[in-house]
Design a protein around this motif. Structure first.
Motif, short mmCIF file in Angstrom:
data_model
loop_
_atom_site.label_atom_id
_atom_site.label_comp_id
_atom_site.label_asym_id
_atom_site.label_seq_id
_atom_site.Cartn_x
_atom_site.Cartn_y
_atom_site.Cartn_z
N SER A 147 58.87 45.27 -24.65
CA SER A 147 59.39 46.62 -24.42
C SER A 147 58.76 47.16 -23.15
CB SER A 147 59.05 47.54 -25.60
OG SER A 147 57.67 47.82 -25.64
N ASP B 240 56.27 49.02 -22.86
CA ASP B 240 54.82 49.08 -22.96
C ASP B 240 54.20 47.89 -23.67
OD1 ASP B 240 54.77 51.71 -21.79
OD2 ASP B 240 55.53 52.46 -23.70
N THR B 241 55.00 47.02 -24.24
CA THR B 241 54.50 45.86 -24.98
C THR B 241 54.78 44.59 -24.18
OG1 THR B 241 54.96 46.96 -27.08
CG2 THR B 241 54.65 44.57 -27.15
N PRO B 242 53.76 43.76 -23.97
CA PRO B 242 52.46 43.81 -24.62
C PRO B 242 51.46 44.70 -23.90
CG PRO B 242 52.57 41.89 -23.24
CD PRO B 242 53.91 42.56 -23.13
N ALA B 243 50.45 45.15 -24.65
CA ALA B 243 49.32 45.81 -24.00
C ALA B 243 48.56 44.78 -23.19
CB ALA B 243 48.41 46.41 -25.07
N ILE C 297 51.75 40.51 -31.50
CA ILE C 297 51.82 41.16 -30.18
C ILE C 297 52.92 42.22 -30.16
CG2 ILE C 297 52.26 40.82 -27.71
CD1 ILE C 297 51.15 37.99 -28.02
N GLY C 298 54.02 41.93 -30.86
CA GLY C 298 55.17 42.82 -30.86
C GLY C 298 56.25 42.33 -29.93
N PHE D 91 56.51 40.63 -20.22
CA PHE D 91 55.76 40.18 -21.39
C PHE D 91 55.00 38.89 -21.07
CE2 PHE D 91 55.15 37.86 -25.29
CZ PHE D 91 55.01 38.80 -26.31
N TYR E 91 45.11 37.17 -26.89
CA TYR E 91 46.25 37.42 -27.78
C TYR E 91 46.21 36.45 -28.96
CZ TYR E 91 47.81 40.20 -23.84
OH TYR E 91 47.88 41.14 -22.85
#
Length: 416
Positions: free
Chosen positions: A405, A407-410, A401-402, A178, A415
């Motif tokens: 994970s 796939d996170t962050p894109a 951003i979330g 991340f 940002y």
């Protein structure tokens, strides 16, 4: 060392008067099983270094430690915590070490409001960022904070424009990636693929075969036995891509491993909460203390980052036990108030806590170097001061951003 003389004098004075209070029990959670065993062992060394400096006493009370082993799994961390809290009756818990363990201990801490928990080195973002526990304090930065400075360095100084990542499939490495992705992609870089492997992976053959040839470098978010296994198999497969190190990929726990596979890391850029060869008096004093506490055959040449984070947590606890005169009081309110307001003079620089009791501290960009005696260590390239958990991004924008994970962050150019 800071507070060493004060605490030692306090303990000696009380012992001389024959009025030493009941021992203060401290439970210690460390990964002493599984792929991160070597990390847990050095974490315990860091804690014992701090205790040795204080003569195992603070606030007129002897410090008694009870060590409980974990294996990186949340269930093992909760079992260990329940043992030291509910069976052994400890007053304070220091630990855990691994990312998902920390999230589990945060939740367990909420069920034990009269016990204070200080994080060991667990560095998942969620531990303090999401529904934090009032009695859980983290004097170490999280995995994303550990990545600050690296994305900018590899883009602007190393010239990397595209990378792929390989990481252990759990919360800490999600958090590391991340931090890397947000900075590298904001600088203009591209992350083409992200590969995830289970903790404790023995055979990396399929991952190595799938690594792309059309990227500038491969980021390795691996640690302990996984890091050593990957390096050995990668070299056997003829891999020669430029490498980027996750924080525990280039830590002393890997750089001092047996065999020559680790030599593939020479020149590798990385970032984390310390740099082995930092030319700073406070850092050198701490390294000497670690070296004096353990025989050469029972330690690394220099403390790993796990030793340092456990040392810092222990130092914070000892400082505030001294501050409250050894009396933690009902609900440990005064002790916790001290921790919340403390500006810790750590070997890696000043550490203070935010409103979620999460560390704000410096981060170090480094490269792996070979020393004159043939050993490997990390040499500081630059330092970023006062890194907060939002990585300098506006808090509202950061929240969008979330959570970290697979796939996170894109990968995106902004940002904010």
């Amino acid at each position: 060392m800071r507070n060493q003389v004060t605490m030692a004098a306090s303990a000696m004075a009380v012992m001389a008067s024959g009025a030493m209070a009941e021992p203060l029990k401290v439970g210690v959670l460390a990964t002493l099983e599984g792929t991160y065993t070597v990390l847990g062992e050095d974490g315990v060394r860091g804690l014992k270094t701090a205790l040795t400096e204080a003569n195992y006493a603070a606030g007129g009370r002897e410090i008694e430690i009870i060590i409980a082993s974990t294996d990186t799994s949340p269930d093992s961390a909760v079992r260990a915590a329940r043992k030291v809290v509910e069976q052994d009756g400890v007053d304070i818990v220091i630990g855990p070490l691994s990312g998902s363990e920390g999230i589990a201990i945060r939740d367990y801490a909420k069920t034990q409001p009269d016990i204070t928990f200080l994080n060991g080195s667990s560095a998942a973002q969620e531990t303090t960022y999401v529904t934090p526990a009032d009695n859980f304090f983290r004097f170490s930065t999280d995995g994303a904070q550990w990545s600050v400075g690296l994305g900018d360095y590899i883009y602007n100084e190393k010239g990397y424009r595209s990378i792929a990542t390989v990481g252990e499939d759990y919360s800490f490495i999600y958090t590391q990636v991340f931090g890397l992705v947000t900075e590298f992609c904001a600088a203009g870089g591209e992350v083409t693929e992200r590969f995830w492997v289970p903790l404790g992976t023995k055979d990396f053959g399929s991952i190595i075969a799938a690594l792309p040839d059309d990227v500038d470098a491969i980021y390795l978010g691996l640690g302990g036995g996984d890091a050593v296994n990957f390096l050995g198999q990668y070299q056997q497969a003829g891999g020669d891509a430029a490498l980027i190190g996750g924080s525990i990929m280039v830590d002393g726990t890997v750089l001092n491993s047996k065999g020559d596979a680790k030599n593939a890391l020479i020149g590798t850029p990385a970032a984390g909460p310390q740099a082995d060869n930092w030319d700073n008096p406070r850092w050198k004093e701490y390294v000497a203390s670690y070296q004096e506490t353990f025989a050469p055959e029972d330690r690394f040449p220099s403390p790993s980052l796990l030793a340092t984070t456990y040392y810092n947590a222990t130092s914070a606890a000892l400082t505030c036990v001294e501050e409250v005169g050894g009396d933690l009081g009902e609900g440990q309110a005064a002790f916790r108030s001290c921790l919340s307001a403390l500006k810790l003079d750590a070997p890696t620089g000043a550490i203070r806590l935010d409103d979620n009791r999460q560390a704000i501290a410096a981060n170090f960009v480094s490269e792996v170097v070979e020393n004159e005696d043939g050993t490997l260590s990390t040499k500081m390239v630059s330092m970023v001061e006062d890194v907060n958990q939002q990585l300098g991004v506006d808090p509202e924008a950061f929240a969008k951003i979330g959570l970290p994970s697979r796939d996170t962050p894109a990968c995106q150019t902004s940002y904010q």
